[in-house]
Design a protein around this motif. Structure first.
Motif, PDB file in Angstrom:
ATOM      1  N   VAL A 253       0.835  -1.198   0.000  1.00 18.08           N
ATOM      2  CA  VAL A 253       0.000   0.000   0.000  1.00 18.08           C
ATOM      3  C   VAL A 253       0.872   1.251   0.000  1.00 18.08           C
ATOM      4  N   GLY A 254       0.343   2.310  -0.581  1.00 18.39           N
ATOM      5  CA  GLY A 254       1.054   3.588  -0.595  1.00 18.39           C
ATOM      6  C   GLY A 254       0.227   4.617  -1.339  1.00 18.39           C
ATOM      7  N   ASP A 255       0.504   5.888  -1.084  1.00 15.01           N
ATOM      8  CA  ASP A 255      -0.249   6.925  -1.784  1.00 15.01           C
ATOM      9  C   ASP A 255       0.192   7.032  -3.245  1.00 15.01           C
ATOM     10  N   ARG A 256       1.477   7.249  -3.482  1.00 18.94           N
ATOM     11  CA  ARG A 256       2.091   7.181  -4.817  1.00 18.94           C
ATOM     12  C   ARG A 256       1.658   8.273  -5.784  1.00 18.94           C
ATOM     13  N   HIS A 257       0.816   9.214  -5.394  1.00 16.74           N
ATOM     14  CA  HIS A 257       0.473  10.292  -6.330  1.00 16.74           C
ATOM     15  C   HIS A 257       1.728  11.039  -6.776  1.00 16.74           C
ATOM     16  N   ILE A 258       2.603  11.294  -5.830  1.00 18.62           N
ATOM     17  CA  ILE A 258       3.798  12.079  -6.137  1.00 18.62           C
ATOM     18  C   ILE A 258       4.681  11.378  -7.157  1.00 18.62           C
ATOM     19  N   ALA A 259       4.634  10.046  -7.198  1.00 22.09           N
ATOM     20  CA  ALA A 259       5.481   9.281  -8.116  1.00 22.09           C
ATOM     21  C   ALA A 259       5.085   9.490  -9.577  1.00 22.09           C
ATOM     22  N   VAL A 260       3.843   9.926  -9.806  1.00 18.74           N
ATOM     23  CA  VAL A 260       3.398  10.186 -11.178  1.00 18.74           C
ATOM     24  C   VAL A 260       3.114  11.678 -11.374  1.00 18.74           C
ATOM     25  N   GLY A 261       3.705  12.504 -10.521  1.00 16.31           N
ATOM     26  CA  GLY A 261       3.572  13.945 -10.680  1.00 16.31           C
ATOM     27  C   GLY A 261       2.203  14.491 -10.378  1.00 16.31           C
ATOM     28  N   GLN A 262       1.473  13.823  -9.478  1.00 12.27           N
ATOM     29  CA  GLN A 262       0.118  14.261  -9.166  1.00 12.27           C
ATOM     30  C   GLN A 262      -0.028  14.513  -7.671  1.00 12.27           C
TER      31      GLN A 262
END
Length: 242
Positions: free
Chosen positions: A128-137
């Motif tokens: 699990v993880g948020d990961r928005h930042i990993a795709v520039g969001q």
């Protein structure tokens, strides 16, 4: 066929997102299927709602291919993302317990769906993880609002800003999921859980949910949405530069 398979299992209504080739990402059709699943909570025989996914993903979040295709039509993109936001908020208000049966990766909007549920049970292989930042969001379906309530502000900031992921065991230690079970036991374990919930007094359960669910700051939801829409506007403007 709908990409959301809705199945009645005893007292529980299960929704299984069935787009394994796309990481079970939420496109418009998935959102429609999940909206229909939530409507099933109006059936007095349904005592719990369960959300899961097909294959190795619980949900990878919003469908980026569909979202990118709408960058040239900002109102349509905002409407799509707002549907997801309203869906997540609706999960947190239905009158029966909601359970995330986290069978695999739950990233971005998938994490937000998990956070919206009252109880999350993870398979051992889940991450699990948020990961928005990993795709520039940036998030728009509640990560910045719900994650601090689940794990505290310090760990929430770490997940949001770094984009790191946690194993199922780490998620349980941090309080993001309530327990971890073997992959092969996930469905049976959740069936037992929902049978336990169904044996309880229904009016008492509804009132207990009212007490137990966190009080969510409406201003925090508004700030997240305003931040997302500003970010999308900047991205759209950047794409118009020759």
């Amino acid at each position: 066929m709908s990409p959301v398979v809705v199945t009645r299992r005893g007292p529980a209504l299960w929704a299984r997102i069935d787009r394994p080739g796309a990481g079970n990402a939420c496109d418009s059709a998935v959102l429609t299927g999940l909206e229909q699943w939530l409507a099933g909570a109006d059936d007095p025989g349904v005592r719990a709602l369960v959300l899961t996914g097909t294959g190795r993903s619980f949900c990878a979040g919003a469908d980026l291919a569909e979202a990118r295709g709408l960058l040239g039509d900002p109102p349509a993109l905002r409407a799509l993302l707002d549907r997801g936001r309203r869906l997540v908020r609706r999960i947190g208000t239905v009158g029966v317990p909601t359970v995330a049966a986290v069978n695999g990766a739950a990233f971005g909007g998938g994490l937000e769906l998990l956070l919206a549920c009252d109880i999350a049970v993870a398979a051992d292989s889940a991450r699990v993880g948020d990961r928005h930042i990993a795709v520039g969001q940036v998030p728009g379906w509640g990560s910045s609002v719900l994650l601090p309530l689940a794990v505290g502000p310090t760990l929430a900031r770490r997940l949001l800003v770094t984009g790191e992921t946690w194993s199922a065991g780490e998620a349980a230690r941090r309080g993001l999921v309530s327990e971890v079970v073997a992959d092969a036991d996930l469905v049976a374990h959740v069936d037992t859980l929902t049978a336990t919930l169904a044996a309880l007094d229904a009016p008492a359960v509804r009132r207990m949910l009212h007490l137990a669910r966190p009080a969510v700051d409406g201003a925090a939801w508004a700030r997240e949405w305003e931040t997302l829409t500003a970010h999308l506007a900047d991205q759209a403007a950047d794409r118009r530069v020759p």
